[in-house]
Write a protein that holds these residues in place. Structure first.
Motif, PDB file in Angstrom:
ATOM      1  N   LYS A   1       0.840  -1.190   0.000  1.00 57.29           N
ATOM      2  CA  LYS A   1       0.000   0.000   0.000  1.00 57.29           C
ATOM      3  C   LYS A   1       0.878   1.245   0.000  1.00 57.29           C
ATOM      4  O   LYS A   1       1.969   1.245   0.566  1.00 57.29           O
ATOM      5  N   SER A   2       0.363   2.308  -0.593  1.00 55.21           N
ATOM      6  CA  SER A   2       1.113   3.552  -0.590  1.00 55.21           C
ATOM      7  C   SER A   2       1.082   4.159   0.797  1.00 55.21           C
ATOM      8  O   SER A   2       0.214   3.842   1.620  1.00 55.21           O
ATOM      9  N   LEU A   3       2.027   5.058   1.037  1.00 56.58           N
ATOM     10  CA  LEU A   3       2.097   5.716   2.336  1.00 56.58           C
ATOM     11  C   LEU A   3       0.834   6.522   2.608  1.00 56.58           C
ATOM     12  O   LEU A   3       0.352   6.576   3.743  1.00 56.58           O
ATOM     13  N   ALA A   4       0.270   7.143   1.575  1.00 56.40           N
ATOM     14  CA  ALA A   4      -0.942   7.953   1.742  1.00 56.40           C
ATOM     15  C   ALA A   4      -2.117   7.100   2.207  1.00 56.40           C
ATOM     16  O   ALA A   4      -2.893   7.511   3.086  1.00 56.40           O
ATOM     17  N   ILE A   5      -2.255   5.906   1.618  1.00 58.09           N
ATOM     18  CA  ILE A   5      -3.347   5.013   2.019  1.00 58.09           C
ATOM     19  C   ILE A   5      -3.134   4.518   3.438  1.00 58.09           C
ATOM     20  O   ILE A   5      -4.058   4.459   4.245  1.00 58.09           O
ATOM     21  N   ARG A   6      -1.897   4.176   3.756  1.00 57.40           N
ATOM     22  CA  ARG A   6      -1.589   3.736   5.115  1.00 57.40           C
ATOM     23  C   ARG A   6      -1.875   4.837   6.129  1.00 57.40           C
ATOM     24  O   ARG A   6      -2.364   4.578   7.233  1.00 57.40           O
ATOM     25  N   LYS A   7      -1.565   6.069   5.761  1.00 58.52           N
ATOM     26  CA  LYS A   7      -1.829   7.207   6.636  1.00 58.52           C
ATOM     27  C   LYS A   7      -3.330   7.351   6.891  1.00 58.52           C
ATOM     28  O   LYS A   7      -3.753   7.563   8.029  1.00 58.52           O
ATOM     29  N   LYS A   8      -4.119   7.200   5.841  1.00 58.83           N
ATOM     30  CA  LYS A   8      -5.570   7.300   5.973  1.00 58.83           C
ATOM     31  C   LYS A   8      -6.107   6.195   6.881  1.00 58.83           C
ATOM     32  O   LYS A   8      -6.939   6.438   7.763  1.00 58.83           O
ATOM     33  N   ASN A   9      -5.643   4.972   6.677  1.00 59.82           N
ATOM     34  CA  ASN A   9      -6.068   3.848   7.517  1.00 59.82           C
ATOM     35  C   ASN A   9      -5.625   4.035   8.961  1.00 59.82           C
ATOM     36  O   ASN A   9      -6.340   3.681   9.908  1.00 59.82           O
ATOM     37  N   TYR A  10      -4.448   4.590   9.121  1.00 57.98           N
ATOM     38  CA  TYR A  10      -3.890   4.824  10.450  1.00 57.98           C
ATOM     39  C   TYR A  10      -4.772   5.796  11.232  1.00 57.98           C
ATOM     40  O   TYR A  10      -5.105   5.564  12.399  1.00 57.98           O
ATOM     41  N   ILE A  11      -5.164   6.878  10.592  1.00 57.88           N
ATOM     42  CA  ILE A  11      -6.031   7.875  11.240  1.00 57.88           C
ATOM     43  C   ILE A  11      -7.376   7.254  11.602  1.00 57.88           C
ATOM     44  O   ILE A  11      -7.937   7.514  12.670  1.00 57.88           O
ATOM     45  N   TYR A  12      -7.884   6.394  10.722  1.00 60.54           N
ATOM     46  CA  TYR A  12      -9.142   5.698  11.013  1.00 60.54           C
ATOM     47  C   TYR A  12      -9.001   4.840  12.271  1.00 60.54           C
ATOM     48  O   TYR A  12      -9.884   4.834  13.139  1.00 60.54           O
ATOM     49  N   LEU A  13      -7.884   4.128  12.391  1.00 53.88           N
ATOM     50  CA  LEU A  13      -7.663   3.289  13.567  1.00 53.88           C
ATOM     51  C   LEU A  13      -7.590   4.126  14.840  1.00 53.88           C
ATOM     52  O   LEU A  13      -8.104   3.721  15.890  1.00 53.88           O
ATOM     53  N   LEU A  14      -6.973   5.293  14.749  1.00 48.88           N
ATOM     54  CA  LEU A  14      -6.904   6.166  15.917  1.00 48.88           C
ATOM     55  C   LEU A  14      -8.289   6.644  16.340  1.00 48.88           C
ATOM     56  O   LEU A  14      -8.594   6.741  17.535  1.00 48.88           O
ATOM     57  N   LYS A  15      -9.128   6.925  15.364  1.00 51.83           N
ATOM     58  CA  LYS A  15     -10.473   7.398  15.684  1.00 51.83           C
ATOM     59  C   LYS A  15     -11.309   6.345  16.400  1.00 51.83           C
ATOM     60  O   LYS A  15     -12.292   6.664  17.071  1.00 51.83           O
ATOM     61  N   LEU A  16     -10.909   5.088  16.282  1.00 46.92           N
ATOM     62  CA  LEU A  16     -11.638   4.017  16.961  1.00 46.92           C
ATOM     63  C   LEU A  16     -11.533   4.108  18.476  1.00 46.92           C
ATOM     64  O   LEU A  16     -12.306   3.456  19.194  1.00 46.92           O
ATOM     65  N   TYR A  17     -10.582   4.924  18.977  1.00 44.69           N
ATOM     66  CA  TYR A  17     -10.507   5.131  20.423  1.00 44.69           C
ATOM     67  C   TYR A  17     -11.832   5.675  20.968  1.00 44.69           C
ATOM     68  O   TYR A  17     -12.176   5.449  22.122  1.00 44.69           O
ATOM     69  N   GLU A  18     -12.562   6.410  20.139  1.00 41.00           N
ATOM     70  CA  GLU A  18     -13.851   6.967  20.577  1.00 41.00           C
ATOM     71  C   GLU A  18     -14.839   5.871  20.947  1.00 41.00           C
ATOM     72  O   GLU A  18     -15.702   6.055  21.806  1.00 41.00           O
ATOM     73  N   TYR A  19     -14.710   4.710  20.300  1.00 38.74           N
ATOM     74  CA  TYR A  19     -15.615   3.596  20.571  1.00 38.74           C
ATOM     75  C   TYR A  19     -15.087   2.711  21.692  1.00 38.74           C
ATOM     76  O   TYR A  19     -15.854   2.010  22.362  1.00 38.74           O
ATOM     77  N   LYS A  20     -13.790   2.753  21.888  1.00 36.85           N
ATOM     78  CA  LYS A  20     -13.185   1.922  22.927  1.00 36.85           C
ATOM     79  C   LYS A  20     -13.402   2.513  24.314  1.00 36.85           C
ATOM     80  O   LYS A  20     -13.578   1.792  25.287  1.00 36.85           O
ATOM     81  N   PHE A  21     -13.380   3.854  24.404  1.00 35.29           N
ATOM     82  CA  PHE A  21     -13.534   4.521  25.693  1.00 35.29           C
ATOM     83  C   PHE A  21     -14.819   5.355  25.698  1.00 35.29           C
ATOM     84  O   PHE A  21     -15.097   6.085  24.747  1.00 35.29           O
ATOM     85  N   LYS A  22     -15.574   5.242  26.759  1.00 27.25           N
ATOM     86  CA  LYS A  22     -16.842   5.949  26.853  1.00 27.25           C
ATOM     87  C   LYS A  22     -16.625   7.444  27.101  1.00 27.25           C
ATOM     88  O   LYS A  22     -15.656   7.854  27.722  1.00 27.25           O
ATOM     89  N   ASN A  23     -17.574   8.226  26.624  1.00 28.84           N
ATOM     90  CA  ASN A  23     -17.593   9.682  26.864  1.00 28.84           C
ATOM     91  C   ASN A  23     -16.340  10.378  26.336  1.00 28.84           C
ATOM     92  O   ASN A  23     -15.872  11.354  26.922  1.00 28.84           O
ATOM     93  N   ILE A  24     -15.805   9.864  25.249  1.00 28.31           N
ATOM     94  CA  ILE A  24     -14.600  10.446  24.665  1.00 28.31           C
ATOM     95  C   ILE A  24     -14.882  10.942  23.249  1.00 28.31           C
ATOM     96  O   ILE A  24     -15.511  10.255  22.449  1.00 28.31           O
ATOM     97  N   LYS A  25     -14.420  12.146  22.977  1.00 25.65           N
ATOM     98  CA  LYS A  25     -14.427  12.666  21.613  1.00 25.65           C
ATOM     99  C   LYS A  25     -12.977  12.954  21.249  1.00 25.65           C
ATOM    100  O   LYS A  25     -12.266  13.609  21.986  1.00 25.65           O
ATOM    101  N   LEU A  26     -12.556  12.430  20.116  1.00 20.91           N
ATOM    102  CA  LEU A  26     -11.151  12.508  19.743  1.00 20.91           C
ATOM    103  C   LEU A  26     -10.962  13.397  18.521  1.00 20.91           C
ATOM    104  O   LEU A  26     -11.643  13.239  17.508  1.00 20.91           O
ATOM    105  N   ASP A  27     -10.031  14.338  18.626  1.00 18.49           N
ATOM    106  CA  ASP A  27      -9.639  15.175  17.492  1.00 18.49           C
ATOM    107  C   ASP A  27      -8.185  14.886  17.157  1.00 18.49           C
ATOM    108  O   ASP A  27      -7.346  14.731  18.050  1.00 18.49           O
TER     109      ASP A  27
END
Length: 332
Positions: A1-27
């Motif tokens: 995969k290109s670095l750009a695609i990996r970067k996009k997927n990486y950011i998506y994985l980070l955003k999943l913290y919102e679902y892992k922890f309650k009452n959290i909004k992540l920017d």
């Protein structure tokens, strides 16, 4: 995969913290002006005694390398819940400057650096702390000594070709780890080998052939095999050897040089009490090995002390991490 695609997927994985922890909004913010290569500014807004908003302000350099992205993500997996726990029970906004690399920066919390007041437990220690049985009680000396007597009387080490990048064999030979392996390859009681070839600007197969011809190459082994041996030299690579904490936990007698840089747990370990001190270049390693062989009772006591202290440290990792975070928060 290109670095750009990996970067996009990486950011998506980070955003999943919102679902892992309650009452959290992540920017998430990528800051081109953040100069520390692996630096992250974690800002948190607390509301009603709970964190409701976390902003991760990343150095842009993190996203220019797959290994940097992977290292930072692994760190955040363990850091985020502890940072949440470290939050004050007040309606305040605070920021934490933290570095996921092993470089060390004076204004950031580091896992490996000379700034001892800015040290947090390293990644290996944190991961290990999540894997241990917290109800485990370390062996008393009598039982430890019984196991010590049946371990192999060998200085056993395995590691990679870290220390510096190398583009020719002369540079490879200059690596401290290579020099130490070569120095002791024909000494009785020593088994020091390279198992992984990294940071190479030479064809990997050529490097492996050279290591084999010099009798300092071995296939990788499982971590648990180190329990079979008595002695372990703590040989730094690019930075300090983070995996050594696991050797203390196994009950190995660790041979460690003085280093200006520190890991968090070094504050608990004392020379000749919890480990055997050696020269920075490991020139006296054979002499110290012979001392241990001729003073088995005392050597076993030192190994046991390191074993007990390492278990005490690992169990308190969350407490230590939160304590450092609380002392280094920038409140607004």
């Amino acid at each position: 995969k290109s670095l750009a695609i990996r970067k996009k997927n990486y950011i998506y994985l980070l955003k999943l913290y919102e679902y892992k922890f309650k009452n959290i909004k992540l920017d998430l913010v990528i800051n081109p002006e953040l100069n520390v290569s692996h630096g992250i500014i974690v800002s948190s807004f607390q509301n009603s005694k709970k964190i409701t908003n976390i902003c991760l302000n990343f150095s842009k350099n993190i996203f220019q390398n797959i290994n940097s992205m992977r290292r930072t993500k692994t760190c955040l997996d363990y850091w985020i819940p502890l940072i949440i726990e470290a939050s004050c029970n007040k309606d305040k906004k605070f920021s934490i400057f933290i570095d996921s690399s092993d470089e060390g920066h004076s204004d950031y919390l580091n896992m490996d650096s000379e700034y001892k007041d800015k040290l947090i437990p390293d990644l290996y220690s944190i991961i290990t702390s999540t894997q241990i049985d917290r109800n485990f009680i370390p062996l008393d000396f009598k039982k430890f000594h019984q196991l010590w007597l049946i371990k192999k009387n060998i200085m056993h080490w395995r590691g990679s070709t870290t220390g510096n990048c190398y583009s020719n064999f002369q540079e490879l030979k200059s690596l401290k780890r290579i020099q130490i392996c070569n120095r002791y390859k024909n000494i009785y009681g020593f088994d020091l080998k390279i198992t992984r070839i990294v940071q190479n600007g030479i064809n990997k197969s050529y490097v492996q052939d050279w290591l084999i011809s010099n009798n300092i190459f071995s296939e990788e082994i499982g971590e648990e095999e180190f329990q079979l041996y008595k002695y372990y030299p703590d040989i730094p690579g690019n930075a300090l050897a983070w995996g050594t904490i696991r050797k203390y936990l196994f009950g190995n007698l660790v041979f460690k040089p003085y280093t200006k840089r520190k890991l968090f747990y070094y504050r608990f370990m004392q020379p000749w009490k919890d480990y055997i001190p050696v020269d920075e270049e490991f020139l006296d390693l054979n002499d110290k090995y012979k001392w241990a062989e001729n003073n088995q009772e005392e050597a076993a006591h030192i190994a046991w002390n390191g074993y007990v202290k390492s278990h005490e440290y690992i169990k308190k990792i969350p407490e230590y991490f939160i304590s450092v975070i609380s002392k280094n928060k920038y409140e607004e």
